[in-house]
Write a protein that holds these residues in place. Structure first.
Motif, PDB file in Angstrom:
ATOM      1  N   LYS A   1     -21.341  30.608-100.689  1.00 37.69           N
ATOM      2  CA  LYS A   1     -20.335  31.307 -99.882  1.00 37.69           C
ATOM      3  C   LYS A   1     -20.856  31.636 -98.481  1.00 37.69           C
ATOM      4  O   LYS A   1     -20.087  31.665 -97.516  1.00 37.69           O
ATOM      5  CB  LYS A   1     -19.896  32.594-100.588  1.00 37.69           C
ATOM      6  CG  LYS A   1     -19.061  32.351-101.838  1.00 37.69           C
ATOM      7  CD  LYS A   1     -18.745  33.659-102.552  1.00 37.69           C
ATOM      8  CE  LYS A   1     -17.983  33.423-103.838  1.00 37.69           C
ATOM      9  NZ  LYS A   1     -17.718  34.698-104.573  1.00 37.69           N
ATOM     10  N   LYS A   2     -22.149  31.875 -98.366  1.00 39.92           N
ATOM     11  CA  LYS A   2     -22.741  32.168 -97.066  1.00 39.92           C
ATOM     12  C   LYS A   2     -22.834  30.913 -96.194  1.00 39.92           C
ATOM     13  O   LYS A   2     -22.736  30.981 -94.967  1.00 39.92           O
ATOM     14  CB  LYS A   2     -24.139  32.768 -97.241  1.00 39.92           C
ATOM     15  CG  LYS A   2     -24.143  34.155 -97.872  1.00 39.92           C
ATOM     16  CD  LYS A   2     -25.579  34.604 -98.132  1.00 39.92           C
ATOM     17  CE  LYS A   2     -25.620  35.950 -98.869  1.00 39.92           C
ATOM     18  NZ  LYS A   2     -27.018  36.335 -99.222  1.00 39.92           N
ATOM     19  N   ALA A   3     -23.024  29.765 -96.843  1.00 45.52           N
ATOM     20  CA  ALA A   3     -23.261  28.524 -96.101  1.00 45.52           C
ATOM     21  C   ALA A   3     -21.991  27.722 -95.838  1.00 45.52           C
ATOM     22  O   ALA A   3     -21.939  26.924 -94.900  1.00 45.52           O
ATOM     23  CB  ALA A   3     -24.272  27.660 -96.867  1.00 45.52           C
ATOM     24  N   PHE A   4     -20.967  27.937 -96.668  1.00 42.78           N
ATOM     25  CA  PHE A   4     -19.733  27.161 -96.546  1.00 42.78           C
ATOM     26  C   PHE A   4     -18.571  28.082 -96.193  1.00 42.78           C
ATOM     27  O   PHE A   4     -18.639  29.285 -96.359  1.00 42.78           O
ATOM     28  CB  PHE A   4     -19.424  26.442 -97.868  1.00 42.78           C
ATOM     29  CG  PHE A   4     -20.392  25.341 -98.208  1.00 42.78           C
ATOM     30  CD1 PHE A   4     -19.997  24.016 -98.127  1.00 42.78           C
ATOM     31  CD2 PHE A   4     -21.691  25.619 -98.616  1.00 42.78           C
ATOM     32  CE1 PHE A   4     -20.877  22.994 -98.440  1.00 42.78           C
ATOM     33  CE2 PHE A   4     -22.581  24.609 -98.928  1.00 42.78           C
ATOM     34  CZ  PHE A   4     -22.177  23.284 -98.834  1.00 42.78           C
ATOM     35  N   SER A   5     -17.474  27.473 -95.749  1.00 38.44           N
ATOM     36  CA  SER A   5     -16.290  28.262 -95.413  1.00 38.44           C
ATOM     37  C   SER A   5     -15.036  27.422 -95.651  1.00 38.44           C
ATOM     38  O   SER A   5     -15.105  26.214 -95.861  1.00 38.44           O
ATOM     39  CB  SER A   5     -16.339  28.737 -93.954  1.00 38.44           C
ATOM     40  OG  SER A   5     -16.378  27.611 -93.077  1.00 38.44           O
ATOM     41  N   GLY A   6     -13.895  28.085 -95.595  1.00 37.64           N
ATOM     42  CA  GLY A   6     -12.618  27.394 -95.679  1.00 37.64           C
ATOM     43  C   GLY A   6     -12.385  26.661 -96.985  1.00 37.64           C
ATOM     44  O   GLY A   6     -12.862  27.057 -98.046  1.00 37.64           O
TER      45      GLY A   6
END
Length: 337
Positions: free
Chosen positions: A86-91
């Protein structure tokens, strides 16, 4: 491997136990090395490396193997893999990867909760999930829902919907559908046809009887009932539903009948509608690809190609972009020529 080869390969394995007996596109990785996968994931997530590595690892494993990677990641690194993702990816990309890392029951519980969250209710998602899951899957979903959200799924459905739609969903949730016996009961077929076709004193149908028959009888039996209904009345069961019922109850009954008649075709239609025209219904696209990737996505691909004259793979390719597209295409697995 051609689509036909994939289908035949899966059918050949269908009498064996485990995930290899499914018509899903995602299979267990034969040479599974969870320690190596943990190392790869940690390196990328710590050093902000190539996200494609994470995508390849996650989509290259089946859900049981992903759960082992999550466990080992926690054990060896004292870190939560989902939180690091969740910290490294988005959307949408984050939603796909996080969804794949949840167990199927936990993912369905999450989607059901989201369908009832805030103002308005996503009735289509409620109907889709509860109509297409097995008795065992429904029980697992309820357990996960209670554990995750500290409340009963039945309670939330009751407070968020209205009758007779509520009764239909709650009856589906009980998971009381009878197993296929292999025996054709012509007497019961005729009895169920008469029950569905008879009108009450006020020239109306009985909601409760429709719910009982459509949620408890085996699907093979119901397909025969629908055939008798058509031959005897010259009216499709869908037309009868549209004539006799209204609103969310009508829509949910139509969803249930579509799943009973041909689940792969139902999901093929849902995927097509998610991508047609301007804009994409990414929620539906993600939900279906994740939830069917180890169930029947090969069959859905066949139905999609047959009905729409193009492959699901090419539709996804033209309707999405970037790492998000890459992830969905890996779930779809192959082009159907």
């Amino acid at each position: 491997m051609t689509l036909t080869d994939e289908i035949l390969s899966s059918l050949h394995l269908a009498d064996k136990t485990g995930a290899w007996g499914t018509l899903g596109t995602i299979k267990p990785q034969k040479n599974f090395e969870p320690e190596l996968d943990v190392e790869k994931l940690h390196d990328v997530l710590t050093n902000k490396g190539n996200k494609q590595t994470v995508i390849d690892v996650i989509t290259g494993l089946n859900n049981e193997q992903r759960q082992e990677v999550i466990r080992l990641y926690k054990e060896e690194l004292q870190k939560d893999l989902l939180e690091d993702i969740k910290k490294a990816f988005s959307g949408d990309l984050e939603r796909v990867i996080v969804g794949l890392l949840k167990t199927p029951a936990a993912y369905d519980a999450q989607e059901l909760k989201a369908a009832m969250k805030g103002l308005g209710t996503d009735e289509a998602t409620l109907s889709e999930i509860l109509s297409s899951r097995s008795n065992e899957q429904l029980r697992a979903i309820q357990a996960c829902y209670k554990q995750e959200f500290k409340t009963e799924l039945e309670k939330d459905i009751t407070s968020d919907t209205s009758e007779p739609y509520t009764s239909l969903l709650l009856t589906l949730l009980k998971g009381k559908r009878e197993r296929e016996s292999g025996i054709i009961d012509y007497g019961l077929i005729e009895q169920d046809f008469k029950t569905l076709s008879d009108l009450g004193p006020k020239k109306t149908t009985n909601d409760a009887q429709w719910i009982t028959i459509l949620t408890e009888r085996p699907k093979g039996h119901l397909r025969r009932v629908f055939d008798v209904y058509k031959k005897s009345t010259s009216v499709d069961i869908e037309e009868a539903i549209k004539k006799n019922f209204k609103g969310d109850f009508q829509k949910s009954l139509l969803t249930l009948v579509a799943v009973i008649k041909d689940a792969p075709l139902y999901f093929a239609d849902k995927l097509y509608n998610a991508m047609k025209g301007l804009g994409t219904d990414d929620k539906a696209l993600i939900r279906i690809l994740i939830s069917r990737s180890e169930e029947d996505l090969l069959s859905i691909r066949v139905a999609y190609r047959r009905k729409y004259g193009k492959s699901l793979y090419s539709s996804i390719e033209s309707d999405t972009k970037g790492d998000y597209r890459s992830t969905l295409l890996l779930l779809c697995r192959a082009e159907d020529i």
